[in-house]
Design an enzyme around this catalytic site. Structure first.
Site, PDB file in Angstrom:
ATOM      1  N   GLU B  48       0.827  -1.217   0.000  1.00 60.81           N
ATOM      2  CA  GLU B  48       0.000   0.000   0.000  1.00 60.81           C
ATOM      3  C   GLU B  48       0.859   1.264   0.000  1.00 60.81           C
ATOM      4  O   GLU B  48       0.466   2.284  -0.576  1.00 60.81           O
ATOM      5  CB  GLU B  48      -0.953   0.020   1.188  1.00 60.81           C
ATOM      6  CG  GLU B  48      -2.101  -0.978   1.077  1.00 60.81           C
ATOM      7  CD  GLU B  48      -1.759  -2.361   1.611  1.00 60.81           C
ATOM      8  OE1 GLU B  48      -0.569  -2.607   1.939  1.00 60.81           O
ATOM      9  OE2 GLU B  48      -2.675  -3.195   1.707  1.00 60.81           O
ATOM     10  N   PHE B 110     -12.070  -7.675  13.361  1.00 61.68           N
ATOM     11  CA  PHE B 110     -10.926  -8.085  12.553  1.00 61.68           C
ATOM     12  C   PHE B 110     -10.556  -6.967  11.570  1.00 61.68           C
ATOM     13  O   PHE B 110     -11.415  -6.450  10.863  1.00 61.68           O
ATOM     14  CB  PHE B 110     -11.257  -9.371  11.786  1.00 61.68           C
ATOM     15  CG  PHE B 110     -10.130  -9.820  10.887  1.00 61.68           C
ATOM     16  CD1 PHE B 110      -8.904 -10.203  11.418  1.00 61.68           C
ATOM     17  CD2 PHE B 110     -10.290  -9.842   9.506  1.00 61.68           C
ATOM     18  CE1 PHE B 110      -7.861 -10.598  10.587  1.00 61.68           C
ATOM     19  CE2 PHE B 110      -9.250 -10.239   8.677  1.00 61.68           C
ATOM     20  CZ  PHE B 110      -8.036 -10.616   9.222  1.00 61.68           C
ATOM     21  N   GLN B 111      -9.296  -6.585  11.554  1.00 65.27           N
ATOM     22  CA  GLN B 111      -8.764  -5.528  10.701  1.00 65.27           C
ATOM     23  C   GLN B 111      -9.444  -4.181  10.913  1.00 65.27           C
ATOM     24  O   GLN B 111      -9.586  -3.395   9.973  1.00 65.27           O
ATOM     25  CB  GLN B 111      -8.807  -5.945   9.225  1.00 65.27           C
ATOM     26  CG  GLN B 111      -7.879  -7.135   8.977  1.00 65.27           C
ATOM     27  CD  GLN B 111      -7.619  -7.402   7.509  1.00 65.27           C
ATOM     28  OE1 GLN B 111      -8.482  -7.179   6.669  1.00 65.27           O
ATOM     29  NE2 GLN B 111      -6.441  -7.903   7.205  1.00 65.27           N
ATOM     30  N   LYS B 160     -17.599  -1.032   5.218  1.00 69.87           N
ATOM     31  CA  LYS B 160     -17.933  -1.979   4.155  1.00 69.87           C
ATOM     32  C   LYS B 160     -19.429  -1.964   3.840  1.00 69.87           C
ATOM     33  O   LYS B 160     -19.830  -2.061   2.676  1.00 69.87           O
ATOM     34  CB  LYS B 160     -17.495  -3.384   4.570  1.00 69.87           C
ATOM     35  CG  LYS B 160     -17.686  -4.395   3.455  1.00 69.87           C
ATOM     36  CD  LYS B 160     -17.066  -5.732   3.790  1.00 69.87           C
ATOM     37  CE  LYS B 160     -17.208  -6.676   2.598  1.00 69.87           C
ATOM     38  NZ  LYS B 160     -16.628  -8.003   2.874  1.00 69.87           N
ATOM     39  N   MET B 467      24.117   9.309   3.385  1.00 67.55           N
ATOM     40  CA  MET B 467      23.945  10.624   3.993  1.00 67.55           C
ATOM     41  C   MET B 467      24.146  10.568   5.502  1.00 67.55           C
ATOM     42  O   MET B 467      24.744  11.467   6.095  1.00 67.55           O
ATOM     43  CB  MET B 467      22.563  11.188   3.646  1.00 67.55           C
ATOM     44  CG  MET B 467      22.357  12.607   4.117  1.00 67.55           C
ATOM     45  SD  MET B 467      23.625  13.727   3.486  1.00 67.55           S
ATOM     46  CE  MET B 467      22.844  14.297   1.981  1.00 67.55           C
TER      47      MET B 467
HETATM   48  C1  LIG Z   1      12.101   5.883   5.856  1.00 62.83           C
HETATM   49  C2  LIG Z   1      13.358   6.559   6.256  1.00 62.83           C
HETATM   50  N1  LIG Z   1      14.142   6.012   7.216  1.00 62.83           N
HETATM   51  C3  LIG Z   1      15.291   6.627   7.578  1.00 62.83           C
HETATM   52  C4  LIG Z   1      15.676   7.802   6.994  1.00 62.83           C
HETATM   53  C5  LIG Z   1      16.980   8.493   7.422  1.00 62.83           C
HETATM   54  N2  LIG Z   1      17.932   8.560   6.307  1.00 62.83           N
HETATM   55  C6  LIG Z   1      18.086   9.666   5.553  1.00 62.83           C
HETATM   56  S1  LIG Z   1      19.183   9.478   4.316  1.00 62.83           S
HETATM   57  C7  LIG Z   1      19.487   7.888   4.777  1.00 62.83           C
HETATM   58  C8  LIG Z   1      20.477   7.064   4.017  1.00 62.83           C
HETATM   59  C9  LIG Z   1      19.953   6.626   2.715  1.00 62.83           C
HETATM   60  O1  LIG Z   1      20.836   5.674   2.180  1.00 62.83           O
HETATM   61  P1  LIG Z   1      20.858   5.368   0.633  1.00 62.83           P
HETATM   62  O2  LIG Z   1      19.498   5.146   0.135  1.00 62.83           O
HETATM   63  O3  LIG Z   1      21.849   4.308   0.357  1.00 62.83           O
HETATM   64  O4  LIG Z   1      21.304   6.752   0.033  1.00 62.83           O
HETATM   65  P2  LIG Z   1      22.736   7.453  -0.013  1.00 62.83           P
HETATM   66  O5  LIG Z   1      22.691   8.535   1.011  1.00 62.83           O
HETATM   67  O6  LIG Z   1      23.760   6.430   0.284  1.00 62.83           O
HETATM   68  O7  LIG Z   1      22.806   7.998  -1.384  1.00 62.83           O
HETATM   69  C10 LIG Z   1      18.744   7.538   5.897  1.00 62.83           C
HETATM   70  C11 LIG Z   1      18.803   6.244   6.585  1.00 62.83           C
HETATM   71  C12 LIG Z   1      14.816   8.335   6.015  1.00 62.83           C
HETATM   72  N3  LIG Z   1      15.084   9.500   5.418  1.00 62.83           N
HETATM   73  N4  LIG Z   1      13.682   7.690   5.646  1.00 62.83           N
END
Ligand SMILES: Cc1ncc(C[n+]2csc(CCOP(=O)(O)OP(=O)(O)O)c2C)c(N)n1
Ligand SMILES: [Mg+2]
Lengths: 179, 573
Positions: B48, B110-111, B160, B467
């Protein structure tokens, strides 16, 4: 600073939690909130008492106004307004102190709502200041329970006649065309 | 007509052609109505969250309202990240969720989930339909509210038994909502005042954001910039309004803004901000933001005025509508020294792609994308990949840039790209992804393959949650805690570098893509970039994953450390 904000809202499912959720979700302070029907059964009035600096209050009003179910937002603090609060207080009253307590309460205009062997329940409606003062006095005896209704408020009656009053339904502050 | 049929009638009246969805017990009645309907294409996603992001990508790229249907309970809770993402970035969606029958609400059926309660603060507005007679009005209102004013997602929770209840077939033609009158036009006096301030300024600057795309203001804004010669900076969300190649466009401001853009904001004496909300990643320390400038703020949301930055002239209105009134009031400004200064900043520190001897450079890959796919729709995941995409892809057109700006949702880009591809069959759609993020909605490969969506996913595989790793390197003394995507149980705690003991591929994106029936390509040398992109260009009936092995410790620069002013940039390790 303390602000009393009056809202006209749709009498819909979940409106109360939309309003209170705005305050809890964004960390705004909410002192009291009351809600009740108006002369129009599809509209409810809510009265909020909140505390914040000008910037926070401005945000609160704008964000309230953004809620679809909110029809109108009025900051009563900026206007000539009337405030009332209802309180019931149960005070310990053994035989020796009874008449003194009743006299004190009477001085505030409170009336006896119920009386038992060891306590008296008073009711008072008045301005928030009166209610506050009354409770302070009652606190010199022993308060067993206290129930406050929260502030309700409205703009005072106009002192001057306005030219050709029309009876228009409330609309939002922004009167621009709908897009 | 039953409730489900009335909803579908409403969808058609609103000119919906595509629905993203996932069925379940509570929504069987509406999926039944959609069965074999020739007018509505239903895209079954694999989650979803994917459905909502796909509807979001469809909406951002086409300007239409995106539509999704999910079931009660887990279907609705899985939708929440998508709703919050769309809400933050003002994306118009109508999402219909099933609910348990009315007589079972409140009994821990349920749900059952309190969908309206859960989604209240992450939607523009939401409904729990309690009467069959309200249904037509609710659907009509939902489309109206979603797409007007500051757009946003609307959730309609439908028990529903309301789907199955027989009643009238009236779908209203108009709406009247007492509490909803977004102001569009802006007040004439304020527009006049803004024009005067702009004309008097010695160092004026336009600052544009996502509201420009939403209101369709690119044309009028381009005319204004041509006429006045005033330079422009952008938020992350405003890219694509001005052609990247223009000399008077200085790029993005903020934490990873360009030197020229951040300096221009700091030195400007008039900042005309349009369709922006002064997000903290854009402003940095607000006390150091545009300290010398008078601020004209044009936005449709009154609550953005004075929230983070004081507006000397606040104008509440739709960007396009206000700019159309501003245009005739503006004239060519004589800004010689100011223009010299901004072009000087641009030359002094242009964006330089990080280089590497043994790995690919993310910047080089995106630079080649400009050559092979100059007119693509670009989506991103979140992290370094997102910032590099914003730096190095040359945006030229509105609504070609799909990125989760406000919520920063990893896993957004791929399903959003699928939605955009379905809404724009003649365009190429590319998700610039990280190796971490792409795994968050990787299951949508099945959706893309089965809908023959030729989405290209360029995975910048640095082996890290890059990042976060960059922040750990800069601010935590290189303690790479839980950011290495190759870390095994037996790895030393204090490892800061990949070595021979690392698993080669986790996962093997090429075989993973192939296992779904997509094409997988892996590249690790500069000379492979172009052929890989050309190969992907030739594939038009299925998705392609291009896994690019990039420098593990490449960083995004410039960077404004958190809490600093945006002129206090760091440029290298
Ligand atoms: C759902 C979610 N969980 C955690 C984060 C925190 N976060 C921001 S950037 C990042 C790293 C992303 O890694 P990747 O997709 O490999 O991208 P890169 O920075 O290596 O290009 C994280 C964990 C987020 N933005 N979204
Ligand atoms: Mg990564």
């Amino acid at each position: 600073m303390k602000h009393t904000i009056s809202l006209l809202v749709e009498n819909h499912y979940g409106v109360m939690s939309r309003i209170s959720g705005l305050f809890s979700g964004r960390g705004y302070n909410l002192d009291s909130i009351t809600v009740g029907p108006t002369q129009d059964p599809s509209v409810s009035r809510m009265t909020l008492v909140t505390i914040g600096d000008d910037q926070v209050i401005d945000q609160i009003k704008k964000r309230l106004d953004n809620i679809v179910d909110v029809i109108n937002v009025t900051d009563l603090t900026e206007k000539h307004s009337l405030y009332r609060e209802l309180v019931m207080v149960k005070v310990q009253a053994k035989s020796g102190t009874r008449s003194e307590i009743i006299q004190m309460a009477d001085a505030f205009g409170a009336t006896v709502a119920d009386m038992g062997a060891e306590s008296i329940v008073f009711q008072l409606s008045g301005t928030p200041d009166t209610v506050e003062g009354f409770l302070q006095v009652m606190d010199e005896f022993t308060i067993e329970e206290c129930a406050r209704g929260g502030v309700i408020a409205m703009e005072g009656a106009k002192k001057h006649r306005e030219p050709s009053q029309t009876n228009t339904p409330p609309t939002k502050r922004t009167t621009d065309t709908v897009i | 007509m039953n409730g489900a049929e009335l909803i579908v009638k409403g969808l058609k009246a609103e000119e919906v052609d595509t629905i993203f969805g996932y069925p379940g017990g509570a929504v069987i009645p509406i999926f039944d109505v959609l069965y074999e309907d020739p007018e509505l294409q239903v895209i079954l996603t694999r989650h979803e969250q994917g459905a909502i992001h796909a509807a979001d990508g469809y909406a951002r790229s086409t300007g239409k309202v995106g539509v999704a249907i999910v079931t009660s309970g887990p279907g609705a809770t899985n939708a929440t990240t998508g709703l919050a993402t769309a809400n933050f970035d003002s994306v118009p969606l109508v999402v219909i969720s099933g609910q348990v029958p009315r007589n079972m609400i409140g009994y821990d059926a349920f749900q059952e989930a309190d969908t309206a309660g859960i989604t209240r603060s992450i939607t523009k507005h939401n409904y729990l339909v309690t009467e069959r007679t309200d249904l037509g009005r609710v659907v009509k209102e939902a489309f109206h509210i979603a797409g007007t004013g500051k757009p946003g997602p609307i959730m309609i929770d439908v028990p529903k038994d309301i789907f199955t209840a027989e009643d009238g077939d009236d779908y209203p033609e108009s709406v009247h909502i007492r509490g909803y009158h977004p102001s569009k036009h802006g007040q004439a006096e304020q527009i006049q005042e803004a024009a005067e301030l702009i004309s008097q300024a010695k160092r004026p600057l336009f600052y544009i954001g996502g509201g420009m795309h939403i209101s369709g203001a690119a044309d009028v804004f381009n005319r204004i910039v041509d006429k006045t010669g005033i330079p422009t900076v952008s938020s992350l969300m405003g890219l694509g309004i001005l052609d990247h190649a223009r000399t008077d466009f200085l790029g993005m401001i903020g934490m990873h803004g360009t030197f020229a853009a951040n300096m221009a904001v700091t030195e400007s004496d008039l900042l005309c901000a349009i369709g922006v909300r002064f997000d903290d990643r854009a402003t940095g320390d607000t006390s150091k933001f545009a300290p010398n400038a008078q601020v004209v703020h044009i936005d449709i949301d009154p609550s953005t005025m004075d929230r983070n930055i004081h507006a000397h002239v606040p104008i509440v209105g739709d960007a396009r509508s206000v700019l159309e009134k501003l245009e005739p009031l503006l004239t060519k400004a004589s800004l010689g020294p100011w223009l010299q200064q901004v072009t000087g900043w641009k030359k002094e520190r242009p964006l330089v792609p990080p280089q590497s001897n043994s790995y690919l450079s993310p910047g080089d890959i995106i630079a080649e994308l400009n050559e092979v796919f100059p007119d693509a729709i670009i989506s991103t995941e979140v992290g370094q990949n997102q910032m590099w995409a914003s730096h190095y892809y040359h945006f030229k057109q509105p609504r070609t840039w799909l990125t989760s700006g406000g919520l920063g949702t990893m896993g957004y880009g791929f399903p959003a790209a699928i939605g955009a591809q379905i809404g724009n069959p003649d365009k190429r759609v590319i998700d610039i992804a990280g190796d971490g993020s792409i795994q968050m909605n990787i299951q949508e490969l099945a959706t893309a393959v089965l809908s023959k969506a030729p989405v290209i996913v360029v995975i910048l595989n640095n082996g890290y949650l890059g990042m976060v790793r960059q922040w750990q390197q800069m601010f935590q003394d290189s303690r790479y805690s839980s950011t290495c995507l190759k870390k095994k149980g037996e790895c030393p705690e204090d490892c800061t570098e990949p070595g021979d003991g690392c698993p080669e591929y986790t996962p093997d994106f090429v075989r993973l893509a192939e296992s779904f029936g997509a094409v997988g390509i892996r590249i690790s040398k500069p000379e492979q970039i172009r052929p890989a992109l050309e190969q992907a260009k030739g594939i038009t009936d299925k998705p392609t994953f291009i896994e690019c092995i990039v420098e593990p410790e490449a960083n995004v620069y410039p960077m404004v450390p958190p809490g600093a002013g945006i002129n206090e940039m760091v440029f290298e390790d």
